[in-house]
Design a protein around this motif. Structure first.
Motif, short mmCIF file in Angstrom:
data_model
loop_
_atom_site.label_atom_id
_atom_site.label_comp_id
_atom_site.label_asym_id
_atom_site.label_seq_id
_atom_site.Cartn_x
_atom_site.Cartn_y
_atom_site.Cartn_z
N ASP A 1 0.83 -1.21 0.00
CA ASP A 1 0.00 0.00 0.00
C ASP A 1 0.87 1.25 0.00
O ASP A 1 0.61 2.19 -0.76
N ARG A 2 1.86 1.28 0.84
CA ARG A 2 2.76 2.45 0.91
C ARG A 2 3.46 2.68 -0.43
O ARG A 2 3.59 3.80 -0.88
N GLU A 3 3.92 1.60 -1.04
CA GLU A 3 4.65 1.71 -2.31
C GLU A 3 3.75 2.15 -3.46
O GLU A 3 4.24 2.71 -4.44
N HIS A 4 2.45 1.87 -3.36
CA HIS A 4 1.53 2.15 -4.46
C HIS A 4 0.56 3.30 -4.15
O HIS A 4 -0.45 3.45 -4.83
N MET A 5 0.90 4.12 -3.19
CA MET A 5 0.03 5.24 -2.81
C MET A 5 -0.26 6.16 -3.99
O MET A 5 -1.40 6.58 -4.20
N VAL A 6 0.75 6.46 -4.79
CA VAL A 6 0.55 7.34 -5.94
C VAL A 6 -0.39 6.68 -6.95
O VAL A 6 -1.29 7.33 -7.49
N LEU A 7 -0.22 5.39 -7.18
CA LEU A 7 -1.12 4.66 -8.08
C LEU A 7 -2.55 4.75 -7.56
O LEU A 7 -3.48 5.01 -8.33
N TYR A 8 -2.74 4.52 -6.27
CA TYR A 8 -4.08 4.59 -5.68
C TYR A 8 -4.70 5.97 -5.91
O TYR A 8 -5.86 6.08 -6.29
N LEU A 9 -3.92 7.01 -5.68
CA LEU A 9 -4.44 8.37 -5.87
C LEU A 9 -4.80 8.63 -7.32
O LEU A 9 -5.84 9.22 -7.62
N ARG A 10 -3.96 8.16 -8.22
CA ARG A 10 -4.25 8.36 -9.65
C ARG A 10 -5.47 7.56 -10.09
O ARG A 10 -6.25 8.02 -10.92
N LEU A 11 -5.66 6.36 -9.54
CA LEU A 11 -6.86 5.57 -9.83
C LEU A 11 -8.11 6.29 -9.35
O LEU A 11 -9.13 6.33 -10.04
N LEU A 12 -8.04 6.85 -8.14
CA LEU A 12 -9.19 7.60 -7.60
C LEU A 12 -9.49 8.82 -8.47
O LEU A 12 -10.66 9.11 -8.74
N ASP A 13 -8.46 9.51 -8.91
CA ASP A 13 -8.65 10.66 -9.79
C ASP A 13 -9.30 10.23 -11.10
O ASP A 13 -10.22 10.89 -11.59
N ALA A 14 -8.82 9.14 -11.67
CA ALA A 14 -9.38 8.66 -12.94
C ALA A 14 -10.85 8.29 -12.77
O ALA A 14 -11.68 8.61 -13.63
N ARG B 1 -12.93 9.43 -10.50
CA ARG B 1 -13.68 10.67 -10.28
C ARG B 1 -13.93 11.39 -11.59
O ARG B 1 -15.00 11.94 -11.81
N ASP B 2 -12.94 11.36 -12.47
CA ASP B 2 -13.04 12.06 -13.75
C ASP B 2 -13.83 11.27 -14.79
O ASP B 2 -14.03 11.74 -15.91
N GLY B 3 -14.26 10.05 -14.44
CA GLY B 3 -15.05 9.24 -15.37
C GLY B 3 -14.23 8.55 -16.45
O GLY B 3 -14.77 8.17 -17.49
N ALA B 4 -12.94 8.38 -16.22
CA ALA B 4 -12.09 7.71 -17.20
C ALA B 4 -12.51 6.26 -17.38
O ALA B 4 -12.90 5.59 -16.42
N ASP B 5 -12.44 5.78 -18.58
CA ASP B 5 -12.72 4.38 -18.87
C ASP B 5 -11.66 3.52 -18.22
O ASP B 5 -10.46 3.87 -18.24
N TRP B 6 -12.06 2.40 -17.65
CA TRP B 6 -11.10 1.54 -16.96
C TRP B 6 -9.98 1.08 -17.87
O TRP B 6 -8.85 0.90 -17.44
N ARG B 7 -10.28 0.87 -19.16
CA ARG B 7 -9.25 0.42 -20.11
C ARG B 7 -8.15 1.47 -20.27
O ARG B 7 -6.97 1.14 -20.33
#
Length: 91
Positions: free
Chosen positions: A22-35, A37-43
């Protein structure tokens, strides 16, 4: 020299404990949440954030997206408390 990219697992950790993963992937988690929120397609999110081709492995990619997004949401709802406690102990 930059930091090495953390190894990405198909399944992030589960449970109520904050992990090194979790600590190592915190930035990934934040970017996933942003995506999300922005309605980005999962693909698109998988291609950009995970560096994977969702057309080559659609089931695996969807699974990775959904499980990592779920863990990211857990971090915002519960996991952050572990970070706060760690910060208080370090002070």
């Amino acid at each position: 020299m930059g930091q090495a990219t953390p190894r990405l697992l198909d399944d992030p950790p589960v449970g109520d404990q904050l992990t090194d993963y979790d600590r190592e992937h915190m930035v990934l988690y934040l970017r996933l949440l942003d995506a999300a929120r922005d309605g980005a397609d999962w693909r698109e999110a998988v291609q950009v954030l995970f560096g994977l081709d969702p057309t080559a492995e659609p089931q695996r990619c969807r699974h990775m997206h959904d499980t990592h997004l779920a863990r990211a949401r857990w971090m915002t709802e519960q996991g952050y408390r572990h970070l706060v406690r760690e910060g208080q102990r370090a002070s």
